[in-house]
Write an enzyme that holds these catalytic residues in place. Structure first.
Site, mmCIF file in Angstrom:
data_model
loop_
_atom_site.group_PDB
_atom_site.id
_atom_site.type_symbol
_atom_site.label_atom_id
_atom_site.label_comp_id
_atom_site.label_asym_id
_atom_site.label_seq_id
_atom_site.Cartn_x
_atom_site.Cartn_y
_atom_site.Cartn_z
ATOM 1 N N GLN A 168 0.831 -1.208 0.000
ATOM 2 C CA GLN A 168 0.000 0.000 0.000
ATOM 3 C C GLN A 168 0.866 1.259 0.000
ATOM 4 O OE1 GLN A 168 -0.249 -2.553 2.124
ATOM 5 N NE2 GLN A 168 -2.378 -3.197 2.364
ATOM 6 N N GLN B 236 -0.753 0.105 -5.581
ATOM 7 C CA GLN B 236 -1.787 -0.367 -4.652
ATOM 8 C C GLN B 236 -2.273 0.799 -3.792
ATOM 9 O OE1 GLN B 236 -0.804 -3.907 -2.474
ATOM 10 N NE2 GLN B 236 -2.664 -3.846 -1.249
ATOM 11 N N ASP B 237 -3.601 0.987 -3.761
ATOM 12 C CA ASP B 237 -4.205 2.034 -2.925
ATOM 13 C C ASP B 237 -3.838 3.458 -3.370
ATOM 14 O OD1 ASP B 237 -5.198 -0.073 -1.486
ATOM 15 O OD2 ASP B 237 -4.340 0.485 0.421
ATOM 16 N N ASP C 260 -6.983 -2.433 -5.393
ATOM 17 C CA ASP C 260 -7.842 -1.568 -4.557
ATOM 18 C C ASP C 260 -7.512 -0.090 -4.763
ATOM 19 O OD1 ASP C 260 -8.587 -4.053 -3.525
ATOM 20 O OD2 ASP C 260 -7.322 -3.877 -1.768
ATOM 21 N N ARG D 269 -13.876 -5.109 -5.076
ATOM 22 C CA ARG D 269 -14.088 -6.180 -4.099
ATOM 23 C C ARG D 269 -14.461 -5.537 -2.774
ATOM 24 N NH1 ARG D 269 -8.250 -8.626 -2.141
ATOM 25 N NH2 ARG D 269 -7.152 -6.649 -1.869
#
Length: 319
Positions: A113, A135-136, A157, A225
């Site tokens: 992240q 990520q993120d 994500d 998700r």
């Protein structure tokens, strides 16, 4: 570009402004301002982590263009940061606006992240901004937010959090992730069915960056998700390329949240928009009623009629 707004102060990396760093300009800005305080950030690469705290209200970052004004850093979880604290720019003070800027986290796919932009500012809006990480990328943490004509790129994500947010007329691209990873465009974090939060992607374009396109068969990509039990995400009136897997959505962990989430799709187009192969979870639906879809427009979902005009950014309130 910036001539329509008169800045209160100018930040310039080359020393030609009032401050050399964005952080110094924010620190010097008034607290609890009732009027817009404009910080013009001239073309340049600003390597810093910038915090706009709760007391710094109605701040506007005005860049010289998304390719020329770049705020970049590389904090990440792998090297010991938390996801929350990894953000290159964190905007919490209410009424935050940004225009013509790139927010970037260069930590890369292997560092887990690593947030480019975290927003907890109520009535915040972003226009012609790039939000780039892996990520993120974009932490839409809390409160009411609006993104228009922005470009958001990431892997796992990459739009996540528990704000009430509408992304309108944006380009949202999955990029090549780390080996063995799957891309998730969203991971919405609603924890209670009474929360009026969710991620809405409207009149936008969901696709792949040039580094993912040739290898997209090796890295499955999904619309989202469920990070939390009542995760809520709606994708509507958008074009979706074949980068999105026909199932559309992916579980978080077994059956977790599949009955309690709300994932909706409405009038999307493109090779990845067909709903015939979508997941059959209780919480997923193809929205057929325009009345139901209307509830996720900026006018309804984030009370846009009462505040978007004052941002001076373009927007449309309805379907």
């Amino acid at each position: 570009q910036s001539s329509t707004v008169t800045p209160n102060v100018v930040v310039a990396a080359d020393g030609s402004g009032d401050y050399k760093t964005v952080s110094e300009a924010v620190a010097a800005a008034p607290e609890d301002s009732k009027t817009r305080y404009v910080i013009r950030i001239k073309a340049g690469v600003y390597r810093e982590n910038v915090d706009v705290p709760k007391k710094k209200k109605n701040i506007m970052f005005l860049g010289d263009g998304r390719t020329s004004t770049i705020i970049t850093a590389s904090k990440n979880v792998q090297d010991g940061s938390t996801t929350f604290n990894s953000a290159t720019v964190a905007a919490v003070g209410a009424g935050f606006l940004a225009r013509d800027i790139t927010f970037q986290n260069t930590a890369g796919a292997a560092k887990h992240q690593a947030v480019a932009l975290r927003v907890g500012s109520d009535l915040s809006a972003f226009y012609r901004c790039d939000i780039l990480a892996y990520q993120d990328s974009l932490y839409v943490h809390s409160n009411r937010q609006f993104f228009i004509n922005c470009f958001i790129a990431g892997t796992v994500d990459f739009i996540f959090g528990n704000a009430a947010v509408v992304l309108q007329d944006c380009d949202i691209h999955a990029r090549r992730p780390g080996s063995g990873q799957k891309n998730m465009v969203t991971a919405q974090g609603r924890t209670d069915p009474n929360q009026n939060t969710g991620i809405v992607i409207q009149k936008s374009r969901i696709g792949a960056t040039s580094d993912l396109q040739p290898v997209q068969s090796s890295f499955p990509t999904y619309l989202g998700r469920p990070w939390k039990e009542y995760s809520r995400t709606v994708v509507m009136q958008s074009s979706i390329t074949n980068v999105i897997n026909p199932a559309g959505w992916f579980p978080w962990d077994g059956n977790f949240a599949l009955d309690t989430l709300y994932y909706g799709e409405y009038q999307n187009t493109g090779a990845g928009a067909a709903t015939s192969g979508r997941v059959t979870w209780k919480g997923f639906k193809v929205i057929t009623s325009s009345t139901e879809a209307q509830g996720f427009t900026p006018g309804s979902f984030i009370a846009g009629g009462s505040w978007l005009k004052a941002t001076t950014f373009p927007f449309s309130l309805g379907l």
